[in-house]
Design an enzyme around this catalytic site. Structure first.
Site, PDB file in Angstrom:
ATOM      1  N   HIS A   1       0.822  -1.204   0.000  1.00 47.80           N
ATOM      2  CA  HIS A   1       0.000   0.000   0.000  1.00 47.80           C
ATOM      3  C   HIS A   1       0.861   1.261   0.000  1.00 47.80           C
ATOM      4  O   HIS A   1       1.959   1.295   0.566  1.00 47.80           O
ATOM      5  CB  HIS A   1      -0.899   0.031   1.238  1.00 47.80           C
ATOM      6  CG  HIS A   1      -2.122  -0.829   1.114  1.00 47.80           C
ATOM      7  ND1 HIS A   1      -3.040  -0.668   0.095  1.00 47.80           N
ATOM      8  CD2 HIS A   1      -2.599  -1.838   1.898  1.00 47.80           C
ATOM      9  CE1 HIS A   1      -4.020  -1.547   0.258  1.00 47.80           C
ATOM     10  NE2 HIS A   1      -3.777  -2.271   1.325  1.00 47.80           N
TER      11      HIS A   1
ATOM     12  N   CYS B   1       0.247   2.702  -4.533  1.00 51.19           N
ATOM     13  CA  CYS B   1      -0.539   3.871  -4.915  1.00 51.19           C
ATOM     14  C   CYS B   1       0.198   5.158  -4.537  1.00 51.19           C
ATOM     15  O   CYS B   1       0.967   5.191  -3.571  1.00 51.19           O
ATOM     16  CB  CYS B   1      -1.896   3.838  -4.226  1.00 51.19           C
ATOM     17  SG  CYS B   1      -2.967   2.516  -4.825  1.00 51.19           S
TER      18      CYS B   1
END
Length: 319
Positions: free
Chosen positions: A91, A143
């Site tokens: 992440h 991301c």
């Protein structure tokens, strides 16, 4: 420095966040695949590759502290001519700027398995410590990874391409929103504040990011340096975690990590950093992966240099 004296070192961190609401599926596969590629194609010695995953049998978890220690050790052991590499799959997030004069600015960070954020300032500090003549390449399949080395020059950035609908692909964005991280940390620290730095400092102390330990410090890149960032997407985009395709049994993977592997398999000769990113963009477009445009941040010179310093004698002019 002669090729024979060049040392190649790598840190690979894959975070699947198992048994949590944040769970991903392909991140550990990404770094295991890269580990094999580093050994078989780029000549890395297995003993010079540090692997951190949150798999059940892992001997070293990818916590914020462990990742920074591994990267710091690699930098400290480097000498002129050495090739350093960090591949992160997991992440990413964007956090409000800690600088009061930029209240609407967002800073980029990766999210280790313990939520102890590693920010763009931390990566800038690592690049600044590189000995002259060494190189440090980062692949961040996460991301909001564009710009993850603070103040690194953008070579390939925002682009608009025709969007298509992705069919038979189960994909999950590899983003952990700032608000979610704040909520999870607040439940542990029991501090009533929206300042994420306060929570991170309370829980992780001196192991927290430099961004929160020294929030007023400006770490300028005043001249071209040896930092090279290949990001899975632009700063305002998400990177995809692909868990299945067409009902098949293919292993889960990160879209960008897989694209890089495909590019390397389809091109036996050396490729420049710019070529790797442009070809990976084409792969993602062909696979109908939505809204994800890999980027390159580095000096002008390093944009055209071979990825991981692979000899260029067999490279073709792709771009």
């Amino acid at each position: 420095m002669a090729e024979g004296n060049m040392k190649r070192m790598a840190v690979l961190a894959g975070c699947n966040y198992p048994n949590t609401p944040n769970e991903l599926h392909g991140c550990i596969n990404d770094v295991l695949t890269m580990q094999n590629t580093l050994i078989t194609r780029f000549g890395f010695d297995p003993t010079d590759i540090e692997l951190l995953t949150d798999a059940p049998d892992s001997t070293l978890l990818p916590t914020g502290e462990n990742i920074k220690k591994a990267l710091g050790k690699m930098i400290d052991e480097a000498a002129s001519g050495d090739v350093l590499f960090f591949h992160y799959s997991g992440h990413g997030t964007r956090i409000p700027s800690v600088k009061s004069h930029r209240p609407f600015w967002k800073d980029e960070a990766i999210v280790p398995c313990d939520l102890n954020l590693i920010t763009d300032m931390d990566f800038r500090e690592l690049v600044n410590r590189l000995p002259e003549g060494a190189s440090f390449t980062i692949i961040s399949d996460s991301c909001h990874s564009g710009g993850l080395i603070d103040k690194e020059k953008e070579q390939i950035g925002p682009a608009t391409v025709p969007e298509k609908r992705a069919l038979h692909i189960e994909q999950k964005p590899k983003t952990l929103p700032f608000e979610t991280i704040l909520q999870q940390l607040s439940s542990v620290t029991n501090i009533n504040t929206s300042d994420i730095g306060t929570h991170l400092l309370e829980f992780f102390g001196s192991n927290a990011s430099l961004k929160f330990l020294s929030p007023q410090d400006e770490q300028e890149s005043v001249h071209p340096d040896a930092g090279i960032l290949l990001s899975g997407c632009q700063a305002n985009e998400t990177s995809a975690d692909i868990s299945s395709s067409g009902g098949g049994k293919k292993k889960a993977y990160g879209a960008f990590s897989n694209a890089v592997q495909m590019v390397l398999k389809e091109n036996s000769g050396a490729l420049s950093n710019k070529e790797i990113v442009m070809l990976a963009r084409n792969v993602l477009l062909g696979q109908l992966v939505l809204g994800q445009h890999p980027c390159l941040y580095c000096s002008d010179e390093n944009a055209s240099k071979p990825f991981l310093c692979q000899p260029l004698e067999s490279s073709s002019d792709i771009i």
